[in-house]
Design a protein around this motif. Structure first.
Motif, short mmCIF file in Angstrom:
data_model
loop_
_atom_site.label_atom_id
_atom_site.label_comp_id
_atom_site.label_asym_id
_atom_site.label_seq_id
_atom_site.Cartn_x
_atom_site.Cartn_y
_atom_site.Cartn_z
N GLY A 1 -1.88 -45.89 12.90
CA GLY A 1 -1.28 -44.59 13.19
C GLY A 1 0.14 -44.53 12.66
O GLY A 1 0.50 -45.22 11.71
N LEU A 2 0.96 -43.70 13.33
CA LEU A 2 2.36 -43.60 12.93
C LEU A 2 3.02 -44.97 12.94
O LEU A 2 3.93 -45.25 12.17
CB LEU A 2 3.09 -42.66 13.89
N SER B 1 -7.52 -45.80 16.42
CA SER B 1 -6.48 -45.81 17.43
C SER B 1 -5.30 -46.68 16.98
O SER B 1 -4.14 -46.30 17.08
CB SER B 1 -7.04 -46.36 18.74
N ALA B 2 -5.64 -47.87 16.46
CA ALA B 2 -4.59 -48.83 16.10
C ALA B 2 -3.77 -48.33 14.91
O ALA B 2 -2.54 -48.39 14.91
CB ALA B 2 -5.23 -50.18 15.80
N PHE C 1 2.40 -52.07 20.17
CA PHE C 1 2.29 -50.65 19.87
C PHE C 1 1.24 -50.42 18.79
O PHE C 1 0.38 -49.55 18.92
CB PHE C 1 3.65 -50.12 19.41
N MET D 1 -2.06 -50.04 27.11
CA MET D 1 -2.11 -48.62 27.48
C MET D 1 -3.50 -48.16 27.87
O MET D 1 -3.79 -46.97 27.83
CB MET D 1 -1.59 -47.79 26.33
N VAL E 1 -6.07 -48.00 26.42
CA VAL E 1 -6.89 -47.37 25.39
C VAL E 1 -8.05 -48.27 24.98
O VAL E 1 -9.20 -47.83 24.88
CB VAL E 1 -6.01 -47.03 24.16
N SER F 1 -5.13 -41.71 16.38
CA SER F 1 -4.41 -42.41 17.45
C SER F 1 -4.18 -41.48 18.62
O SER F 1 -4.30 -41.87 19.79
CB SER F 1 -3.06 -42.94 16.95
N TYR G 1 4.44 -38.46 20.74
CA TYR G 1 3.73 -38.84 19.51
C TYR G 1 3.26 -37.57 18.80
O TYR G 1 3.30 -37.46 17.59
CB TYR G 1 2.53 -39.69 19.93
N LEU H 1 -5.13 -41.70 22.68
CA LEU H 1 -4.15 -41.65 23.76
C LEU H 1 -4.57 -40.67 24.85
O LEU H 1 -4.18 -40.81 26.01
CB LEU H 1 -2.78 -41.25 23.20
N LEU I 1 -1.28 -52.20 17.83
CA LEU I 1 -2.68 -52.47 18.19
C LEU I 1 -3.13 -51.63 19.39
O LEU I 1 -4.21 -51.83 19.92
CB LEU I 1 -2.88 -53.97 18.47
N SER I 2 -2.30 -50.71 19.82
CA SER I 2 -2.63 -49.82 20.95
C SER I 2 -2.90 -50.61 22.24
O SER I 2 -3.85 -50.30 22.97
CB SER I 2 -3.86 -48.96 20.64
N1 PFF Z 1 -1.37 -47.78 17.57
C1 PFF Z 1 -0.83 -46.48 17.27
C2 PFF Z 1 0.08 -46.57 16.08
O1 PFF Z 1 0.29 -47.67 15.55
O2 PFF Z 1 0.60 -45.55 15.68
C3 PFF Z 1 -0.08 -45.88 18.39
C4 PFF Z 1 -0.78 -45.96 19.69
C5 PFF Z 1 -2.03 -45.40 19.86
C6 PFF Z 1 -0.20 -46.66 20.68
C7 PFF Z 1 -2.67 -45.55 21.04
C8 PFF Z 1 -0.83 -46.79 21.87
C9 PFF Z 1 -2.08 -46.26 22.04
F1 PFF Z 1 -2.64 -46.40 23.17
#
Ligand code: PFF
Length: 468
Positions: free
Chosen positions: A39-40, A36-37, A244, A250, A252, A338, A123, A342, A246-247
């Motif tokens: 990602g983009l 999850s963490a 962002f 949100m 998650v 990720s 996303y 979400l 570390l997600s």
């Molecule tokens: N952490 C993911 C990233 O760095 O791309 C984006 C993301 C995923 C943000 C999940 C928030 C989330 F809940």
């Protein structure tokens, strides 16, 4: 995964938790949370904001934000999820009802679920760009093109709603496919293949970057702080990005924490996830900047860095088509895991609260999110001059895509994070926290005091600055 069919707060309190899915091991949770963490945010955003903010000093501030703000909030979110053992909203509801902590706090879960849904809608559009670029790179289309021609490929993609829709659909379908299969046979199996593959691809990319002859320059750019290049704006960007990446904020990590077995240490796993996320971002920087410098390109090129600058470089380098394609596959894997995270909070809530089965709730949530994504797609081309909130000066010139990004990253996410810090730091009893975290006295005091004092002040500053 099957679920308890209980509905409403009472049902939630009494419902059996025995039938819910669980991560099969500590490693499974670490892979999923890292999935999850990472990602983009790590591969696309971190390099370009580092480039825009002058490198080393920004990286240092970012590392501080991860340690002082991100990590404490991650521990709090996982703790809330596991303590409640339900979807984020119901976990919060259960905790406040059990200890009579007031009716307000479940709203934190609601904000999180909404934010995650909104983020996934755009996303997935960017994830779709990555899918599209695998073919672009592999077909040799980039080879020998000048910067203008490469730029034209990117603008061609972004201005074509049909193509964007196709790749957005593919990306969202990939996400739904995994989520529909549930925690153990979907999420867990996907991350246990995708995450190791991602690390291997990343190491290959760094290895390739080492052959460019500009690795040292890139390392100096990332790790030698020059504080004259650091601005207040840069500090705020670093803090926002810590959330962002570390997600956080949100729901998650709450959703994922709810599947975490009781005997697993929340502190150790959260530290592991934060460290891996940070290492991946730095490795992405070490993979990208040598290529940028080797081609005399601009590190501060902005969001186009990996979709324009980097493809240009791939087009100039030996075996660039192969490494370009591998790089974008890596980006898809990162974005995919990720994206899965979400969608999970809403699906978990629909299952639990509305008694839907996993497939139906995934289809419902996924298709709704896909449909919202179409608005983001159109705002990149046909609706590029539609500014729905343009009458307010703060939102002047912002398209739907921009608004969704702004609303989530600058408002919902810090707000969610701030509320989590206040709830865990000031509302839940110290005893309950100690039981759940099971830390040494010193370790607990460090976490508790950081969460109570440092984190909320830091987040409040960003939040207010952003609004102002
Ligand atoms: N952490 C993911 C990233 O760095 O791309 C984006 C993301 C995923 C943000 C999940 C928030 C989330 F809940």
């Amino acid at each position: 995964m099957s679920t308890s069919s209980s509905t409403g707060a009472e049902g939630v309190m009494e419902g059996s938790n025995a039938k819910r899915g669980h991560w099969s091991s500590r490693l499974a949770f670490i892979l999923a949370a890292t999935g999850s963490a990472v990602g983009l945010g790590n591969v696309w955003k971190f390099p370009y904001i580092t480039g825009e903010n002058g490198g080393g000093a920004f990286v240092l501030v970012y590392l501080l934000c991860i340690a002082a703000v991100g990590l404490p909030i991650m521990m709090a979110e996982v703790m809330i999820g596991r303590r409640g053992g339900r979807s984020p909203v119901n976990s919060l509801r259960l905790i406040v009802e059990r200890d009579s902590l007031g009716r307000f706090w479940p709203i934190v879960g609601i904000i999180g679920v909404i934010a995650a849904f909104l983020i996934l809608s755009f996303y997935s559009v960017i994830g779709g760009w990555a899918v599209s670029y695998v073919g672009t790179a592999a077909s040799g289309e980039l080879v020998g093109k000048d910067a203008d021609a490469i730029g034209a490929i990117f603008s061609g993609l972004v201005s074509d709603p049909g193509t964007l829709l196709l790749w957005h659909t593919v990306f969202m379908a990939l996400v739904m496919l995994v989520v529909a299969r549930g925690v153990s046979s979907g999420l867990e199996r996907a991350v246990s293949i995708l995450m190791p593959a991602l690390f291997v691809l990343l190491l290959v990319a760094v290895g390739y970057a080492m052959t460019t002859g500009h690795f040292g320059e890139a390392a100096a750019f990332l790790f030698q702080p020059d504080f004259s290049k650091l601005t207040t704006e840069g500090v705020l960007t670093a803090l926002g990005h810590a959330f962002f990446t570390l997600s956080l904020g949100m729901a998650v990590m709450m959703a994922y924490g709810s599947y975490l077995p009781k005997n697993v240490s929340i502190a150790k796993t959260s530290i592991t996830v934060s460290v891996i996320d940070t290492v991946v971002a730095l490795l992405a920087g070490l993979a990208i900047f040598p290529v940028v410098f080797a081609n005399g390109l601009e590190p501060g090129a902005g969001p186009g860095l990996i979709f324009q600058t980097l493809p240009y470089a791939f087009g100039q380098m030996p075996m660039g088509s192969l490494f370009g394609a591998l790089f974008f596959i890596l980006l898809i894997f990162a974005a995919w895991t990720s994206g899965i995270s979400l969608l999970e909070p809403l699906v978990e809530w629909l299952e639990e609260q509305k008694g839907m089965n996993r497939t139906v709730s995934t289809l419902g949530a996924g298709i709704a999110c896909w449909a919202l994504g179409i608005a983001s797609i159109l705002s990149l081309n046909l609706w590029s001059d539609v500014f729905p909130l343009g009458m307010f000066s703060a939102f002047e010139g912002k398209t739907i895509f921009d608004l969704l990004d702004y609303l989530t990253a600058n408002i919902l996410l810090p707000l969610g994070g701030l509320l989590v810090a206040i709830f865990a730091g000031w509302i839940i009893s110290r005893q309950a926290l100690e039981n759940e975290l099971n830390l040494s006295a010193g370790g607990f005091a460090l976490w508790y005091n950081t969460l109570r004092f440092v984190t909320p002040v830091a987040v409040a500053v960003v939040f207010i600055y952003n609004l102002a």
